[in-house]
Design a protein around this motif. Structure first.
Motif, PDB file in Angstrom:
ATOM      1  N   UNK A   1      -3.525   3.863  34.501  1.00 47.26           N
ATOM      2  CA  UNK A   1      -4.226   4.510  33.388  1.00 47.26           C
ATOM      3  C   UNK A   1      -3.317   4.618  32.167  1.00 47.26           C
ATOM      4  N   UNK A   2      -2.085   5.060  32.388  1.00 47.97           N
ATOM      5  CA  UNK A   2      -1.129   5.159  31.280  1.00 47.97           C
ATOM      6  C   UNK A   2      -0.896   3.788  30.650  1.00 47.97           C
ATOM      7  N   UNK A   3      -0.702   2.791  31.487  1.00 49.62           N
ATOM      8  CA  UNK A   3      -0.430   1.452  30.963  1.00 49.62           C
ATOM      9  C   UNK A   3      -1.665   0.830  30.295  1.00 49.62           C
ATOM     10  N   UNK A   4      -2.838   1.147  30.787  1.00 48.37           N
ATOM     11  CA  UNK A   4      -4.065   0.656  30.142  1.00 48.37           C
ATOM     12  C   UNK A   4      -4.204   1.228  28.735  1.00 48.37           C
ATOM     13  N   UNK A   5      -3.669   2.415  28.546  1.00 45.17           N
ATOM     14  CA  UNK A   5      -3.760   3.067  27.235  1.00 45.17           C
ATOM     15  C   UNK A   5      -2.609   2.704  26.299  1.00 45.17           C
ATOM     16  N   UNK A   6      -1.495   2.238  26.860  1.00 41.62           N
ATOM     17  CA  UNK A   6      -0.302   2.060  26.020  1.00 41.62           C
ATOM     18  C   UNK A   6       0.246   0.634  25.961  1.00 41.62           C
ATOM     19  N   UNK A   7      -0.237  -0.263  26.800  1.00 45.36           N
ATOM     20  CA  UNK A   7       0.299  -1.638  26.786  1.00 45.36           C
ATOM     21  C   UNK A   7       0.066  -2.277  25.422  1.00 45.36           C
ATOM     22  N   UNK A   8       0.961  -3.174  25.062  1.00 43.31           N
ATOM     23  CA  UNK A   8       0.925  -3.770  23.727  1.00 43.31           C
ATOM     24  C   UNK A   8      -0.063  -4.927  23.603  1.00 43.31           C
ATOM     25  N   UNK A   9      -0.606  -5.388  24.698  1.00 44.16           N
ATOM     26  CA  UNK A   9      -1.503  -6.553  24.692  1.00 44.16           C
ATOM     27  C   UNK A   9      -2.872  -6.141  25.246  1.00 44.16           C
ATOM     28  N   UNK A  10      -3.946  -6.560  24.587  1.00 46.98           N
ATOM     29  CA  UNK A  10      -5.305  -6.180  24.986  1.00 46.98           C
ATOM     30  C   UNK A  10      -5.661  -6.717  26.377  1.00 46.98           C
ATOM     31  N   UNK A  11      -5.239  -7.937  26.686  1.00 50.56           N
ATOM     32  CA  UNK A  11      -5.534  -8.497  28.013  1.00 50.56           C
ATOM     33  C   UNK A  11      -4.829  -7.684  29.106  1.00 50.56           C
ATOM     34  N   UNK A  12      -3.596  -7.304  28.865  1.00 47.20           N
ATOM     35  CA  UNK A  12      -2.859  -6.471  29.824  1.00 47.20           C
ATOM     36  C   UNK A  12      -3.525  -5.110  29.967  1.00 47.20           C
TER      37      UNK A  12
END
Length: 151
Positions: free
Chosen positions: A66-77
């Motif tokens: 959840x954290x990474x879905x909100x903060x990752x720098x790439x939309x696909x990631x």
């Protein structure tokens, strides 16, 4: 933050997926082969060994995804981490609603004196365990793909 969270995420998700994959390869076929009294004893033995490790792995996977879905720098990631989060939380819900109650019940039974109305849960429990396994492995695949996008 990504440098710290993704290794922990892959560890937690990998442990959960590995345990569930192991149940598919060995645990579930072994339990299915046993006579009822031995099955009850073995299920109670196995069922208590995975708490609290599996809940920690699944909740940790969901939280980190959840954290990474909100903060990752790439939309696909972000999308892949979100998919993995949904798969992980679905696994946790199935575990709590379908598998854990059977595990708790099995620990209360005396294999030598089963109730007259004993309903063997192997088929139903196994079907839900199969779903959990597929979902958790799917989450691991999504997490690996997301990390691949970011590398």
């Amino acid at each position: 933050m990504l440098v710290y969270l993704t290794p922990l995420l892959l560890l937690l998700n990998g442990l959960a997926a590995g345990v569930l994959f192991g149940t598919q390869l060995g645990g579930q076929p072994y339990l299915a082969s046993l006579p009822t009294d031995r099955y009850v004893h073995a299920h109670a033995f196995f069922g208590q060994r995975y708490d609290p490790a599996m809940p920690i792995c699944l909740v940790g996977t969901f939280a980190l995804d959840t954290v990474l879905a909100l903060t990752a720098s790439d939309a696909a990631a972000q999308a892949l981490f979100a998919v993995a989060a949904v798969l992980a939380v679905t696994t946790a819900v199935i575990s709590v609603v379908k598998n854990a109650p059977v595990n708790r019940w099995m620990r209360t039974l005396d294999p030598d004196h089963l109730p007259a109305d004993f309903q063997d849960p192997r088929k139903t429990w196994g079907a839900w365990n199969n779903r959990r396994s597929l979902l958790t492995i799917g989450a691991l695949v999504a997490n690996c793909l997301a990390l691949g996008v970011l590398l």
